[in-house]
Design a protein around this motif. Structure first.
Motif, short mmCIF file in Angstrom:
data_model
loop_
_atom_site.label_atom_id
_atom_site.label_comp_id
_atom_site.label_asym_id
_atom_site.label_seq_id
_atom_site.Cartn_x
_atom_site.Cartn_y
_atom_site.Cartn_z
N PRO A 189 0.83 -1.20 0.00
CA PRO A 189 0.00 0.00 0.00
C PRO A 189 0.86 1.25 0.00
O PRO A 189 2.00 1.24 0.49
N SER A 238 -4.70 9.31 2.43
CA SER A 238 -5.23 8.32 1.51
C SER A 238 -4.31 7.12 1.46
O SER A 238 -3.10 7.23 1.67
N CYS A 239 -4.89 5.98 1.16
CA CYS A 239 -4.13 4.74 1.03
C CYS A 239 -4.67 3.98 -0.17
O CYS A 239 -5.87 3.83 -0.32
N THR A 240 -3.77 3.52 -1.01
CA THR A 240 -4.16 2.71 -2.15
C THR A 240 -3.04 1.72 -2.46
O THR A 240 -1.95 1.84 -1.92
N SER A 294 -1.84 -0.85 -5.92
CA SER A 294 -2.06 -1.62 -7.15
C SER A 294 -1.83 -3.09 -6.83
O SER A 294 -0.95 -3.44 -6.04
N PHE A 320 -9.02 -3.36 -2.74
CA PHE A 320 -9.21 -2.91 -1.37
C PHE A 320 -10.56 -3.30 -0.78
O PHE A 320 -10.67 -3.50 0.41
N ARG A 367 -14.20 4.46 2.81
CA ARG A 367 -13.75 3.72 1.62
C ARG A 367 -14.22 4.42 0.35
O ARG A 367 -15.29 5.03 0.33
N LYS A 401 -12.41 3.92 -6.57
CA LYS A 401 -11.03 4.36 -6.80
C LYS A 401 -10.02 3.44 -6.10
O LYS A 401 -8.81 3.72 -6.16
N ASN A 402 -10.53 2.38 -5.46
CA ASN A 402 -9.65 1.45 -4.75
C ASN A 402 -8.81 2.16 -3.70
O ASN A 402 -7.58 1.98 -3.62
N MET A 403 -9.47 2.99 -2.92
CA MET A 403 -8.75 3.80 -1.93
C MET A 403 -9.50 3.78 -0.60
O MET A 403 -10.70 3.52 -0.54
#
Length: 116
Positions: free
Chosen positions: A4, A21-23, A25, A29, A72, A76-78
């Motif tokens: 992450p 923010s945290c994401t 690839s 999530f 969540r 945006k997968n964040m």
């Protein structure tokens, strides 16, 4: 290696706000519980907040409840951590951790500094 990535840290005056923010690839999530931890200089890493998967159940440390909000954005997968009414004692490196069937994944952290 999946890891992450946190962002949004910075320097802010007491009473101010930041949005972390945290994401990641390679990680979906929405399939992971996401925790935020923080570590101040000379102190142990401590739990701040978490949000469950796939629901929106959230929990907070007593020290931040009512000031911080975890949320969540699955599109945006964040995952975000809104920090309001910041205090000097909130100064720390903030880490994101993803927990799921594939294991646990920690980010490198983002620095939050609150000046008095």
């Amino acid at each position: 290696q999946v890891q992450p990535v946190e962002s949004g840290g910075g320097l802010v005056q007491a009473g101010g706000s930041l949005r972390l923010s945290c994401t990641a690839s390679g990680l979906i999530f929405s399939s992971y519980n996401i925790d935020w931890f923080r570590q101040a200089p000379g102190k142990e890493r401590e739990f701040v907040a978490s949000v469950s998967s796939p629901g929106m159940s959230a929990s907070y440390a007593d020290s931040v409840r009512g000031r911080f909000t975890i949320s969540r954005d699955n599109y945006k997968n964040m995952v975000h951590l809104q920090l309001n009414n910041l205090k000097p004692e909130d100064t720390a490196v903030y880490f994101c951790k993803a927990i799921g069937v594939a294991g646990e994944f920690w980010g490198q952290g983002t620095q939050v500094t609150v000046s008095s």
